[in-house]
Design an enzyme around this catalytic site. Structure first.
Site, PDB file in Angstrom:
ATOM      1  CE  LYS A  75       0.194 -42.245 -33.186  1.00  0.00           C
ATOM      2  NZ  LYS A  75       0.557 -42.078 -34.590  1.00  0.00           N
ATOM      3  CG  ASP A  82       4.098 -42.580 -36.522  1.00  0.00           C
ATOM      4  OD1 ASP A  82       3.976 -43.769 -36.856  1.00  0.00           O
ATOM      5  OD2 ASP A  82       3.267 -41.990 -35.801  1.00  0.00           O
TER       6      ASP A  82
HETATM    7  P1  NAP Z   1      -4.664 -35.292 -35.668  1.00  0.00           P
HETATM    8  O1  NAP Z   1      -3.586 -34.980 -34.685  1.00  0.00           O
HETATM    9  O2  NAP Z   1      -6.053 -35.510 -35.194  1.00  0.00           O
HETATM   10  O3  NAP Z   1      -4.665 -34.121 -36.770  1.00  0.00           O
HETATM   11  C1  NAP Z   1      -5.632 -34.119 -37.772  1.00  0.00           C
HETATM   12  C2  NAP Z   1      -5.292 -33.040 -38.790  1.00  0.00           C
HETATM   13  O4  NAP Z   1      -6.174 -33.181 -39.894  1.00  0.00           O
HETATM   14  C3  NAP Z   1      -5.467 -31.611 -38.272  1.00  0.00           C
HETATM   15  O5  NAP Z   1      -4.458 -30.814 -38.841  1.00  0.00           O
HETATM   16  C4  NAP Z   1      -6.855 -31.233 -38.811  1.00  0.00           C
HETATM   17  O6  NAP Z   1      -7.024 -29.850 -39.009  1.00  0.00           O
HETATM   18  C5  NAP Z   1      -6.841 -31.933 -40.134  1.00  0.00           C
HETATM   19  N1  NAP Z   1      -8.141 -32.267 -40.713  1.00  0.00           N
HETATM   20  C6  NAP Z   1      -9.048 -33.158 -40.254  1.00  0.00           C
HETATM   21  N2  NAP Z   1     -10.081 -33.268 -41.133  1.00  0.00           N
HETATM   22  C7  NAP Z   1      -9.812 -32.437 -42.156  1.00  0.00           C
HETATM   23  C8  NAP Z   1     -10.494 -32.100 -43.367  1.00  0.00           C
HETATM   24  N3  NAP Z   1     -11.655 -32.651 -43.692  1.00  0.00           N
HETATM   25  N4  NAP Z   1      -9.910 -31.207 -44.208  1.00  0.00           N
HETATM   26  C9  NAP Z   1      -8.725 -30.647 -43.895  1.00  0.00           C
HETATM   27  N5  NAP Z   1      -8.031 -30.913 -42.766  1.00  0.00           N
HETATM   28  C10 NAP Z   1      -8.576 -31.794 -41.899  1.00  0.00           C
HETATM   29  O7  NAP Z   1      -4.308 -36.617 -36.497  1.00  0.00           O
HETATM   30  P2  NAP Z   1      -2.866 -37.242 -36.805  1.00  0.00           P
HETATM   31  O8  NAP Z   1      -2.528 -38.225 -35.743  1.00  0.00           O
HETATM   32  O9  NAP Z   1      -1.934 -36.154 -37.107  1.00  0.00           O
HETATM   33  O10 NAP Z   1      -3.201 -38.120 -38.116  1.00  0.00           O
HETATM   34  C11 NAP Z   1      -3.481 -37.498 -39.353  1.00  0.00           C
HETATM   35  C12 NAP Z   1      -3.593 -38.537 -40.453  1.00  0.00           C
HETATM   36  O11 NAP Z   1      -2.364 -39.259 -40.575  1.00  0.00           O
HETATM   37  C13 NAP Z   1      -4.666 -39.574 -40.225  1.00  0.00           C
HETATM   38  O12 NAP Z   1      -5.342 -39.760 -41.432  1.00  0.00           O
HETATM   39  C14 NAP Z   1      -3.923 -40.832 -39.869  1.00  0.00           C
HETATM   40  O13 NAP Z   1      -4.573 -41.995 -40.315  1.00  0.00           O
HETATM   41  C15 NAP Z   1      -2.631 -40.645 -40.654  1.00  0.00           C
HETATM   42  N6  NAP Z   1      -1.516 -41.393 -40.056  1.00  0.00           N
HETATM   43  C16 NAP Z   1      -0.995 -42.423 -40.770  1.00  0.00           C
HETATM   44  C17 NAP Z   1       0.042 -43.162 -40.237  1.00  0.00           C
HETATM   45  C18 NAP Z   1       0.604 -44.305 -41.027  1.00  0.00           C
HETATM   46  O14 NAP Z   1       1.330 -45.130 -40.448  1.00  0.00           O
HETATM   47  N7  NAP Z   1       0.360 -44.364 -42.311  1.00  0.00           N
HETATM   48  C19 NAP Z   1       0.555 -42.858 -38.971  1.00  0.00           C
HETATM   49  C20 NAP Z   1       0.002 -41.776 -38.267  1.00  0.00           C
HETATM   50  C21 NAP Z   1      -1.054 -41.056 -38.823  1.00  0.00           C
HETATM   51  P3  NAP Z   1      -7.463 -28.863 -37.819  1.00  0.00           P
HETATM   52  O15 NAP Z   1      -6.204 -28.538 -37.058  1.00  0.00           O
HETATM   53  O16 NAP Z   1      -8.024 -27.689 -38.524  1.00  0.00           O
HETATM   54  O17 NAP Z   1      -8.475 -29.613 -37.000  1.00  0.00           O
END
Ligand code: NAP
Length: 282
Positions: free
Chosen positions: A68, A104
């Site tokens: 992304k 998104d």
């Molecule tokens: P990302 O860029 O990898 O960011 C992950 C985030 O989650 C970071 O802030 C990380 O914190 C935090 N994190 C990971 N594990 C954690 C835990 N056990 N406890 C607390 N915080 C935790 O991922 P992203 O692309 O933003 O996606 C995040 C979520 O959104 C995913 O679950 C994804 O499936 C969902 N999502 C859904 C859609 C949809 O269409 N429904 C679309 C996009 C994303 P740190 O900074 O401390 O590492």
């Protein structure tokens, strides 16, 4: 085959993506001569891979983890939402390059208004957990919903600070960064809690969050859709909070993408949601 429109989704890994099921459903529903394929692309192959797809005649591709940010960085043109999110989930090929777009934030806004209504967070504080691309999209959606204040809490506080500082000039709401010490106080006042972390996703570690301080009428949105019911949603439902998972966001961002890729705006129906839920359960 020459008139067949080609599109797909790139990611690494890609086997888990529901996007091919979603887009194939709409291709059949609208009797479009098109294909939407999953494409496994290693992070280091992003540029060459995307160029190959453009040359092969693809109209565009959706983009999932870990591409992304690369999609944003290598784009020749960037739409406003991608610019504000600093991440793209859709590439549209044009001429020798591609335009990076982000559907998104709009997808989340549309799904929240459909499932929870339009006025529950107007003039109120909201709390967003996470500081990645999904959190950025959530901030734009919550700002559009009319929140007065958007509080960001992240496991790594410095990332929350960078995010809040960078995005402040593009939103109406006042951005605040929440430390572990003032998390409970924020939960007492927030009208909306959004989990935009990957904590609670299938195969990942759980989100460690105690809900006892959460305002009784606060809505709880988890962007995760696999599983459909995370521990957070289970606990929030047990306390009587209005809740929704990320399935609606996935479908609505997909509808905007489908329109851009195939030129037809699909209607978001119960049937398409049921289809995706069946695939997840299988
Ligand atoms: P990302 O860029 O990898 O960011 C992950 C985030 O989650 C970071 O802030 C990380 O914190 C935090 N994190 C990971 N594990 C954690 C835990 N056990 N406890 C607390 N915080 C935790 O991922 P992203 O692309 O933003 O996606 C995040 C979520 O959104 C995913 O679950 C994804 O499936 C969902 N999502 C859904 C859609 C949809 O269409 N429904 C679309 C996009 C994303 P740190 O900074 O401390 O590492």
């Amino acid at each position: 085959m020459s008139g067949t429109k080609l599109a797909g989704v790139i990611g690494w890994p890609i086997g888990h993506s529901l996007s091919p099921v979603l887009h194939k459903f709409w291709l059949e529903e609208h009797e479009i001569d098109g294909e939407y394929v999953p494409i496994a692309l290693r992070p280091e192959d992003f540029s060459a891979g995307v160029d190959g797809l453009r040359r092969a005649g693809f109209t565009g591709v959706n983009v999932t983890t870990p591409h992304k940010q690369s999609a944003f960085a290598f784009a020749h043109a960037i739409d406003n939402a991608a610019l504000r999110c600093r991440a793209a989930n859709l590439l549209i090929f044009a001429g020798d390059g591609f335009e990076a777009r982000n559907t998104d934030a709009a997808g989340l806004f549309e799904s929240v208004t459909e499932e929870l209504g339009t006025d529950f967070v107007v003039g109120e504080p909201a709390l967003i957990l996470g500081a990645g691309g999904a959190a950025r999209a959530a901030i734009l959606a919550v700002d559009r919903l009319g929140a007065a204040e958007i509080c960001v809490f992240n496991r790594t506080e410095s990332r929350a600070r960078d995010l809040a500082q960078g995005i402040q000039r593009t939103v109406h709401a006042k951005m605040r960064v929440i430390s572990p010490q003032n998390l409970h106080k924020t939960m007492e006042s927030a009208a909306l809690l959004v989990n935009a972390t990957s904590g609670g996703m299938r195969g990942r570690s759980q989100l460690d969050l105690d809900l006892h301080a959460l305002r009784r009428d606060a809505a709880v949105v988890d962007l995760i859709y696999n599983p459909l019911q995370t521990m957070l949603l289970k606990n929030a439902r047990a306390r009587g909070h209005p809740c929704m998972n990320g399935m609606g966001m996935l479908i609505h961002q997909g509808a905007d993408s489908f329109d851009a890729l195939f030129g037809v705006r699909p209607t978001v129906t119960r049937a398409v949601r049921a289809k995706l839920e069946r695939v997840l359960a299988s």
